[in-house]
Design a protein around this motif. Sequence first.
Motif, PDB file in Angstrom:
ATOM      1  N   HIS B  10      97.096   1.311  48.986  1.00  0.00           N
ATOM      2  CA  HIS B  10      98.135   1.848  49.868  1.00  0.00           C
ATOM      3  C   HIS B  10      97.460   2.604  51.011  1.00  0.00           C
ATOM      4  O   HIS B  10      96.396   3.216  50.811  1.00  0.00           O
ATOM      5  CB  HIS B  10      99.054   2.826  49.132  1.00  0.00           C
ATOM      6  N   LEU B  11      98.088   2.563  52.165  1.00  0.00           N
ATOM      7  CA  LEU B  11      97.550   3.251  53.325  1.00  0.00           C
ATOM      8  C   LEU B  11      98.732   3.754  54.143  1.00  0.00           C
ATOM      9  O   LEU B  11      99.610   2.962  54.524  1.00  0.00           O
ATOM     10  CB  LEU B  11      96.699   2.286  54.147  1.00  0.00           C
ATOM     11  N   ILE B  12      98.759   5.049  54.384  1.00  0.00           N
ATOM     12  CA  ILE B  12      99.802   5.634  55.218  1.00  0.00           C
ATOM     13  C   ILE B  12      99.117   6.285  56.406  1.00  0.00           C
ATOM     14  O   ILE B  12      98.208   7.086  56.238  1.00  0.00           O
ATOM     15  CB  ILE B  12     100.629   6.675  54.445  1.00  0.00           C
ATOM     16  N   THR B  13      99.571   5.935  57.599  1.00  0.00           N
ATOM     17  CA  THR B  13      98.928   6.468  58.790  1.00  0.00           C
ATOM     18  C   THR B  13      99.974   6.632  59.892  1.00  0.00           C
ATOM     19  O   THR B  13     101.148   6.325  59.698  1.00  0.00           O
ATOM     20  CB  THR B  13      97.787   5.549  59.232  1.00  0.00           C
ATOM     21  N   ALA B  87     103.412  -3.340  56.799  1.00  0.00           N
ATOM     22  CA  ALA B  87     103.522  -4.621  56.087  1.00  0.00           C
ATOM     23  C   ALA B  87     102.552  -4.611  54.920  1.00  0.00           C
ATOM     24  O   ALA B  87     101.761  -3.688  54.747  1.00  0.00           O
ATOM     25  CB  ALA B  87     103.191  -5.792  57.014  1.00  0.00           C
ATOM     26  N   LEU B  88     102.628  -5.687  54.134  1.00  0.00           N
ATOM     27  CA  LEU B  88     101.634  -5.959  53.109  1.00  0.00           C
ATOM     28  C   LEU B  88     100.590  -6.884  53.712  1.00  0.00           C
ATOM     29  O   LEU B  88     100.946  -7.910  54.312  1.00  0.00           O
ATOM     30  CB  LEU B  88     102.271  -6.655  51.914  1.00  0.00           C
ATOM     31  N   TYR B  89      99.337  -6.555  53.547  1.00  0.00           N
ATOM     32  CA  TYR B  89      98.268  -7.401  54.070  1.00  0.00           C
ATOM     33  C   TYR B  89      97.497  -7.971  52.883  1.00  0.00           C
ATOM     34  O   TYR B  89      96.968  -7.227  52.056  1.00  0.00           O
ATOM     35  CB  TYR B  89      97.347  -6.603  54.991  1.00  0.00           C
ATOM     36  N   ARG B 108      99.190  -2.250  51.072  1.00  0.00           N
ATOM     37  CA  ARG B 108     100.471  -1.916  51.714  1.00  0.00           C
ATOM     38  C   ARG B 108     100.223  -0.861  52.776  1.00  0.00           C
ATOM     39  O   ARG B 108      99.819   0.261  52.467  1.00  0.00           O
ATOM     40  CB  ARG B 108     101.481  -1.398  50.696  1.00  0.00           C
ATOM     41  N   LEU B 109     100.453  -1.237  54.022  1.00  0.00           N
ATOM     42  CA  LEU B 109     100.252  -0.340  55.158  1.00  0.00           C
ATOM     43  C   LEU B 109     101.587   0.200  55.617  1.00  0.00           C
ATOM     44  O   LEU B 109     102.520  -0.567  55.882  1.00  0.00           O
ATOM     45  CB  LEU B 109      99.573  -1.078  56.307  1.00  0.00           C
ATOM     46  N   THR B 110     101.677   1.509  55.705  1.00  0.00           N
ATOM     47  CA  THR B 110     102.867   2.169  56.231  1.00  0.00           C
ATOM     48  C   THR B 110     102.461   2.956  57.460  1.00  0.00           C
ATOM     49  O   THR B 110     101.579   3.816  57.389  1.00  0.00           O
ATOM     50  CB  THR B 110     103.493   3.110  55.203  1.00  0.00           C
ATOM     51  N   VAL B 111     103.085   2.649  58.590  1.00  0.00           N
ATOM     52  CA  VAL B 111     102.800   3.348  59.843  1.00  0.00           C
ATOM     53  C   VAL B 111     104.001   4.244  60.160  1.00  0.00           C
ATOM     54  O   VAL B 111     105.132   3.755  60.283  1.00  0.00           O
ATOM     55  CB  VAL B 111     102.547   2.368  60.996  1.00  0.00           C
TER      56      VAL B 111
END
Lengths: 115, 112
Positions: B10-13, B87-89, B108-111
Motif C-alpha cells: 500500500h502507498l498513500i501520498t 489505482a492498483l498497479y 495499491r496507490l492512493t493519491v
Amino acid sequence: AQSVTQLGSHVSVSEGALVLLRCNYSSSVPPYLFWYVQYPNQGLQLLLKYTSAATLVKGINGFEAEFKKSETSFHLTKPSAHMSDAAEYFCAVSVANQAGTALIFGKGTTLSVSS
Amino acid sequence: DSGVTQTPKHLITATGQRVTLRCSPRSGDLSVYWYQQSLDQGLQFLIQYYNGEERAKGNILERFSAQQFPDLHSELNLSSLELGDSALYFCASSVREYNEQFFGPGTRLTVL
C-alpha cells in the motif's frame, strides 16, 4: 487491433449450477487467449490458456473453455459452481508481434454464487 | 503464490509527489509487464521489459517511467501524481515473451 468483450458484467448462479462466462475476441491473427480470476484484494491468477494446441482447454479448479474460431469466442464454463468460485473473472488476448506480447483484458465479469 | 513479489503493498501520498513501485519477477522469468487497474479504466497495460530492454508501451503517461535492472527486477516510477493516478498497479512476469504471465499481488496507490 486486438480486443476482448465480456458479455455480462455480473453473473449470479446457485451452488451446484452450471457456470458460463462469455468472452468474444477480435484479432487479425491467431490469438493466444487466457482466463484469469481475481479474488478480493488479491492479484490475478491464471485459470487456463489457449495457444492453438487444442480447442477445448482444461484449467484449474474444474474450469474449462472452448475456442471457437467461427464464433470468435472463448467462453469459460464449470459444470457445478462452488461458493469459493465467487470472484471476478477476466478474459484476455495476447498476440505475439513486433509490438510485444501485452495482454488486452476484457472489463471483467463478477461471479456471485448463492447457497 | 505466483512467485512475483511487489513492494510496497500500500502507498498513500499527496498530489504532486513521486513514488517508486518495485517488482521482482519469478525466478528465471525474463519478461516483466506493468498494468494499472482502476474502476473506470479496468486493467490497462502500461509497459513491458524483456531482459532489460523496453519491449512495448501501452497507455503509459509521460509522467510515468520504468526500467528493468540487470538482476531482472523492475521499478515503475510515477511522478507529479494526480488524484486520478490512484489505482492498483500490478506487475507480471513470464519466462519468455509468448508464455503465460504470472501476476504479483499488486501495489495499491492512493493519491490524496
